[in-house]
Motif scaffolding. Structure first.
Motif, short mmCIF file in Angstrom:
data_model
loop_
_atom_site.label_atom_id
_atom_site.label_comp_id
_atom_site.label_asym_id
_atom_site.label_seq_id
_atom_site.Cartn_x
_atom_site.Cartn_y
_atom_site.Cartn_z
N GLY A 1 32.76 54.67 63.16
CA GLY A 1 31.70 54.52 64.14
C GLY A 1 31.22 55.91 64.54
N ALA A 2 29.95 55.98 64.92
CA ALA A 2 29.38 57.29 65.27
C ALA A 2 28.62 57.19 66.58
CB ALA A 2 28.47 57.76 64.15
N MET B 1 31.75 56.25 71.95
CA MET B 1 33.20 56.45 71.99
C MET B 1 33.65 57.42 70.90
SD MET B 1 34.62 54.96 74.55
CE MET B 1 36.31 54.43 74.27
N ARG C 1 28.63 53.47 58.84
CA ARG C 1 27.88 52.76 57.80
C ARG C 1 26.58 53.49 57.47
NH1 ARG C 1 25.79 47.37 61.09
NH2 ARG C 1 24.82 48.47 62.81
N SER C 2 26.10 54.30 58.40
CA SER C 2 24.92 55.11 58.14
C SER C 2 25.36 56.56 57.94
CB SER C 2 23.95 55.00 59.33
OG SER C 2 23.27 56.21 59.52
N ILE D 1 32.95 54.91 55.62
CA ILE D 1 34.07 54.30 56.35
C ILE D 1 35.34 54.36 55.49
CG2 ILE D 1 34.94 52.07 57.18
CD1 ILE D 1 32.04 51.51 58.16
N ALA E 1 35.96 52.63 66.52
CA ALA E 1 34.99 52.78 67.62
C ALA E 1 33.70 52.05 67.26
CB ALA E 1 34.74 54.26 67.89
N VAL E 2 33.84 50.76 66.99
CA VAL E 2 32.71 49.91 66.62
C VAL E 2 32.70 48.69 67.53
CG1 VAL E 2 32.73 50.65 64.20
CG2 VAL E 2 34.07 48.66 64.90
N PRO E 3 31.60 47.96 67.59
CA PRO E 3 31.60 46.72 68.39
C PRO E 3 32.59 45.71 67.82
CG PRO E 3 29.36 47.37 67.75
CD PRO E 3 30.29 48.24 66.98
N ALA F 1 31.74 43.69 64.85
CA ALA F 1 31.77 44.31 63.51
C ALA F 1 33.15 44.21 62.86
CB ALA F 1 31.37 45.78 63.61
N LEU G 1 34.50 44.42 58.84
CA LEU G 1 35.14 45.72 58.59
C LEU G 1 36.57 45.53 58.07
CD1 LEU G 1 34.37 48.80 59.31
CD2 LEU G 1 35.96 48.48 61.20
N CYS H 1 40.00 50.87 70.56
CA CYS H 1 39.43 51.13 71.90
C CYS H 1 38.37 50.09 72.24
CB CYS H 1 38.83 52.53 71.96
SG CYS H 1 37.31 52.72 71.00
N ASN I 1 36.19 46.65 73.25
CA ASN I 1 36.15 45.64 74.30
C ASN I 1 35.23 44.52 73.86
OD1 ASN I 1 37.84 46.53 76.44
ND2 ASN I 1 36.36 48.14 76.90
N ASN J 1 40.34 51.83 76.13
CA ASN J 1 39.30 50.80 76.30
C ASN J 1 38.89 50.62 77.76
OD1 ASN J 1 41.90 49.56 76.82
ND2 ASN J 1 40.79 47.63 77.01
N ALA K 1 34.58 54.16 80.66
CA ALA K 1 33.35 54.47 79.94
C ALA K 1 33.51 55.75 79.12
CB ALA K 1 32.20 54.65 80.93
N GLU L 1 31.65 58.16 78.94
CA GLU L 1 31.31 59.36 79.73
C GLU L 1 32.54 59.90 80.46
OE1 GLU L 1 29.68 56.55 79.58
OE2 GLU L 1 27.55 56.95 79.27
N1 NAP Z 1 30.73 53.05 75.45
C1 NAP Z 1 31.73 52.88 76.29
O1 NAP Z 1 31.65 53.34 77.44
C2 NAP Z 1 32.97 52.14 75.87
C3 NAP Z 1 34.11 52.21 76.69
C4 NAP Z 1 35.27 51.57 76.31
C5 NAP Z 1 35.29 50.85 75.12
N2 NAP Z 1 34.17 50.78 74.36
C6 NAP Z 1 34.24 50.02 73.11
O2 NAP Z 1 34.23 50.95 72.04
C7 NAP Z 1 33.56 50.40 70.92
C8 NAP Z 1 32.44 51.34 70.52
O3 NAP Z 1 31.56 51.44 71.59
P1 NAP Z 1 30.40 52.53 71.63
O4 NAP Z 1 29.88 52.55 73.01
O5 NAP Z 1 30.85 53.80 71.00
O6 NAP Z 1 29.31 51.82 70.71
P2 NAP Z 1 27.97 52.43 70.14
O7 NAP Z 1 27.62 53.69 70.84
O8 NAP Z 1 27.00 51.32 70.11
O9 NAP Z 1 28.38 52.80 68.63
C9 NAP Z 1 28.88 51.80 67.78
C10 NAP Z 1 29.07 52.36 66.40
O10 NAP Z 1 29.54 51.27 65.59
C11 NAP Z 1 28.68 51.17 64.45
N3 NAP Z 1 28.56 49.79 64.00
C12 NAP Z 1 27.93 48.75 64.61
N4 NAP Z 1 28.03 47.63 63.88
C13 NAP Z 1 28.74 47.97 62.77
C14 NAP Z 1 29.17 47.27 61.64
N5 NAP Z 1 28.88 45.95 61.50
N6 NAP Z 1 29.89 47.91 60.69
C15 NAP Z 1 30.16 49.24 60.83
N7 NAP Z 1 29.78 49.98 61.90
C16 NAP Z 1 29.08 49.35 62.85
C17 NAP Z 1 27.33 51.68 64.90
O11 NAP Z 1 26.59 52.04 63.77
P3 NAP Z 1 24.99 51.99 63.79
O12 NAP Z 1 24.59 53.21 64.56
O13 NAP Z 1 24.65 52.04 62.36
O14 NAP Z 1 24.59 50.72 64.48
C18 NAP Z 1 27.78 52.88 65.76
O15 NAP Z 1 28.09 53.98 64.93
C19 NAP Z 1 33.06 49.02 71.34
O16 NAP Z 1 33.95 48.04 70.90
C20 NAP Z 1 33.06 49.09 72.86
O17 NAP Z 1 33.28 47.83 73.45
C21 NAP Z 1 33.01 51.40 74.70
#
Ligand code: NAP
Length: 228
Positions: free
Chosen positions: A7-8, A11, A31-32, A59, A72-74, A77, A81, A97, A99, A139, A142, A144
């Protein structure tokens, strides 16, 4: 350590950036190719002079390279994956990590609230990637917050509760938390990871409602946490 970040997004940037700064060797797998390269460039720009340049990869390459893999992906996904790459996670420490938040449709109009779309994501990862050493961690808060530098609140260093079954993997995750100037809190086996997942959705709900979740928890000295 060699860390593969899958993931990029936010997180990946927050945790990966911190680990790169203390000298871990990172490969971003997304993936990108463009997103992986952009994040690697951003982290490299923020860690000059760096002991290791962060690389960008697929990946599969990031998993093959890694001793530790951060997923670090949804949650949506994960099925695809793991179906495609689950075997590559054998013997790796896999940090989950994620949620499984989804909107709470029964919340009153206008309120932002979430429920979980499934109750135990880390356990599902461990059952699909059966030879991975899965640890649930990072997890609760945030991206940030994880990316911040000063995480001492009211004189108490911010803690990272984490759950897993593999003793070595747990120690490695504790060290990775300390590398980010955080306090590791080992919180039991992977069967307890579902409580971390539930705590996240519950706590985030309080915060979105404008309530300070911290106020609901007294310090240890006032918690009456003693066996009668
Ligand atoms: N952000 C937070 O504050 C936070 C805090 C705690 C936990 N989390 C958890 O951490 C995880 C990541 O969150 P994030 O905020 O970093 O998400 P994000 O910023 O939306 O980034 C998600 C990454 O996953 C990639 N992705 C999405 N669908 C995919 C697939 N089908 N196969 C492969 N890669 C895929 C995306 O690629 P593309 O760019 O190509 O779509 C992107 O690189 C989530 O499960 C979230 O619930 C997030």
């Amino acid at each position: 350590m060699r860390i593969g970040i899958i993931g990029a997004g936010s997180m990946a940037a927050a945790l990966g950036g911190g680990w790169a700064r203390v000298g871990h060797e990172l490969l971003i797998g997304a993936r990108s190719a463009r997103s992986a390269r952009d994040l690697a460039d951003t982290i490299n720009a923020g860690t000059e002079p760096a002991r290791h340049r962060v690389g960008a990869a697929t990946i599969a390459e990031a998993m093959d390279f890694a001793e530790v893999v951060l997923l670090a992906v949804p949650v949506a996904a994960l099925t695809e994956l793991l179906d495609e790459h689950g075997e590559r996670l054998a013997d790796r420490v896999v940090i989950d990590c994620t949620n499984a938040f989804q909107p709470d449709e029964s919340a009153p109009d206008g309120a932002t609230a979430f429920v979980l779309s499934e109750p135990a994501v880390a356990e599902r990862i461990a059952s699909r990637a059966s030879r991975a050493r899965v640890v649930k961690a990072f997890n609760l808060l945030a991206a940030e917050v994880w990316a911040g530098e000063d995480r001492v609140f009211d004189g108490v260093r911010l803690a990272v509760p984490f759950c897993g079954d593999d003793e070595t993997a747990m120690r490695i995750v504790a060290d990775l938390a300390e590398d980010l100037a955080l306090q590791p809190f080992p919180a039991g086996g992977l069967h307890r990871a579902r409580y971390l997942e539930a705590t996240a959705v519950f706590t985030v709900g309080l915060w979105f409602a404008g309530l300070d979740a911290r106020a609901a928890l007294p310090p240890l000295t006032a918690a009456f946490a003693v066996a009668d």
